[in-house]
Scaffold this motif. Structure first.
Motif, mmCIF file in Angstrom:
data_model
loop_
_atom_site.group_PDB
_atom_site.id
_atom_site.type_symbol
_atom_site.label_atom_id
_atom_site.label_comp_id
_atom_site.label_asym_id
_atom_site.label_seq_id
_atom_site.Cartn_x
_atom_site.Cartn_y
_atom_site.Cartn_z
ATOM 1 N N VAL A 236 0.839 -1.194 0.000
ATOM 2 C CA VAL A 236 0.000 0.000 0.000
ATOM 3 C C VAL A 236 0.876 1.247 0.000
ATOM 4 C CG1 VAL A 236 -1.748 1.349 1.218
ATOM 5 C CG2 VAL A 236 -1.873 -1.147 1.248
ATOM 6 N N GLU A 242 -4.948 2.300 -4.307
ATOM 7 C CA GLU A 242 -5.274 1.782 -2.989
ATOM 8 C C GLU A 242 -6.690 1.199 -2.971
ATOM 9 O OE1 GLU A 242 -5.387 3.110 1.734
ATOM 10 O OE2 GLU A 242 -4.533 4.470 0.238
ATOM 11 N N ARG A 390 -10.085 8.639 0.759
ATOM 12 C CA ARG A 390 -10.239 7.282 1.290
ATOM 13 C C ARG A 390 -11.224 7.254 2.454
ATOM 14 N NH1 ARG A 390 -4.486 6.289 2.950
ATOM 15 N NH2 ARG A 390 -5.020 8.291 3.889
#
Length: 402
Positions: A236, A242, A390
């Motif tokens: 990652v 991601e 995210r």
């Protein structure tokens, strides 16, 4: 400050940047002189390349720090880059390098930008190895619209190096290879070494980004087995291909892609990954604030041709009106077959845009949230607000599936 820059002569501004950087290096004791510093520059791929180098050096037993667009690592400690700039201010860079040195780092990898070089943030950094990835006209407005000025700014990193590593597939490689250095290495996308190692990251294009890490690892005497471990262990990089997993029945990927080549790589990777009958949904946008406007129609065409659904939303309009930015993309997507309200949606509010992209997804589809990666803020109307794609994606997935 912005108004002052318009009336203060450029030589005075340059002198201010230079002496501020020098003062920072003096205050923190020139930590760059006491580590081997690797600089990575280019238009795209810098963050991934820098992180691959970090991981290989760590696997090879060299405690290493990194400063990149996405993250700051000091040995095994990792935090997100919160500064909304790849190269933080002079005192921040020197303070981070001093901390790396204090915890025993022998190597430091710094993702280096033309803007940072123009503002002398490299003074006192003392690069030993320079890596050139590629050059495309992404940041010309901040260099007076001149590609030569953009390239020359990048060249400042290469003036006093021990080793130069350059992407030989880029037409500008020769410019950087002409700087003096003890050793020069050219790599190519087709190099066999790229396929000998398994990568922990998604995307075949990352094999290209990993090549400098292989070259540097071998230069430092790291065994191929340790290089292989470093490349496989890096699973990652924040905001770079991601995967976001919240139990949803489709794939969600957050990536920083924001121009022609990176968008092409991300969309083509999605096409390779998708199962028969699955759709690709992409959310994209473009920056304001003097960033390259010519990429907007290109991304509109790419997204229309390579994705099944397109959602156009804000990235960082800065002080600019966000509507024309979005329309520059959407109008070209329409010209390439997309229909508003059916498979093309313009939703300036980024959270609402992300929600729409996720709501469009069916089982096995692939949703790509592009443009910001792991950036920790969004700038609209000149005002910066906390933001992380995210985090927002996770929140919206929970809202949709609960």
């Amino acid at each position: 400050m912005k108004h002052l820059r318009k009336i203060i002569p450029e030589p005075i501004i340059s002198a201010f940047h230079f002496f501020t950087a020098l003062a920072a290096a003096i205050v923190y004791g020139f930590p760059g002189h006491k580590m081997k510093v690797i600089g990575v520059t280019g238009t795209k791929g810098k963050t991934s390349t820098a992180n691959f180098i970090w991981s290989v050096l760590q696997a090879g037993g060299h405690k290493t720090g990194i400063i990149s667009t996405a993250n700051v690592r000091i040995g095994n400690e990792s935090v997100l880059n919160k500064y909304h700039m790849t190269m933080p201010g002079r005192f921040v860079i020197q303070r981070l390098m001093r901390k790396m040195l204090k915890v025993g780092c022998t190597h430091c990898v710094i993702e280096t930008t033309s803007e940072g070089l123009n503002q002398y943030r490299h003074i006192g950094v003392s690069y030993d190895i320079g890596v050139f990835t590629n050059l495309t006209p992404e940041h010309l407005p901040s260099h007076g619209g001149s590609f030569d000025a953009y390239r020359e700014a990048k060249g400042r990193m290469f003036r006093k190096l021990d080793m130069i590593i350059a992407n030989g597939d880029d037409p500008h490689a020769e410019y950087f290879l002409n700087f003096p250095a003890r050793k020069k290495v050219v790599f190519h996308k087709t190099d066999f070494d790229a396929s000998k190692f398994h990568l922990g990251m998604l995307g075949d294009f990352n094999r290209w980004n990993a090549l400098p890490a292989i070259i540097i690892g071998r230069e430092l005497g790291i065994a191929d087995s340790a290089i292989a471990k470093g490349l496989a262990d890096l699973k990652v990089i924040p905001g770079r291909m991601e995967l976001i997993e919240e139990g949803q029945p489709y794939t969600v990927i957050v990536d920083y892609a924001h121009e022609k080549i990176s968008m092409t790589y991300v969309l083509e990777t999605a096409r390779q990954l998708r199962k028969p009958g699955a759709k690709i949904i992409v959310l994209l946008g473009a920056e304001g604030g003097g960033r390259d406007k010519s990429k907007r129609p290109i991304m509109g065409e790419l997204s229309a041709k390579l994705a099944d659904f397109v959602v156009v939303s804000n990235v960082d309009p800065y002080e600019d009106d966000p509507t024309p930015i979005a329309e520059d993309i959407a109008v070209v997507a329409e010209k390439n077959g997309k229909i508003r309200g059916k498979d093309l949606f313009v939703i300036e509010d980024r959270r609402a845009g992300i929600r729409k992209a996720l709501e469009l997804a069916k089982p096995n589809d692939i949703v790509l949230i592009t443009g910001k990666g792991s950036e920790q803020s969004i700038i609209i109307g000149g005002h910066s607000s906390p933001w992380d794609d995210r985090t927002v994606v996770r929140e919206e997935l929970c809202n949709i599936h609960t």
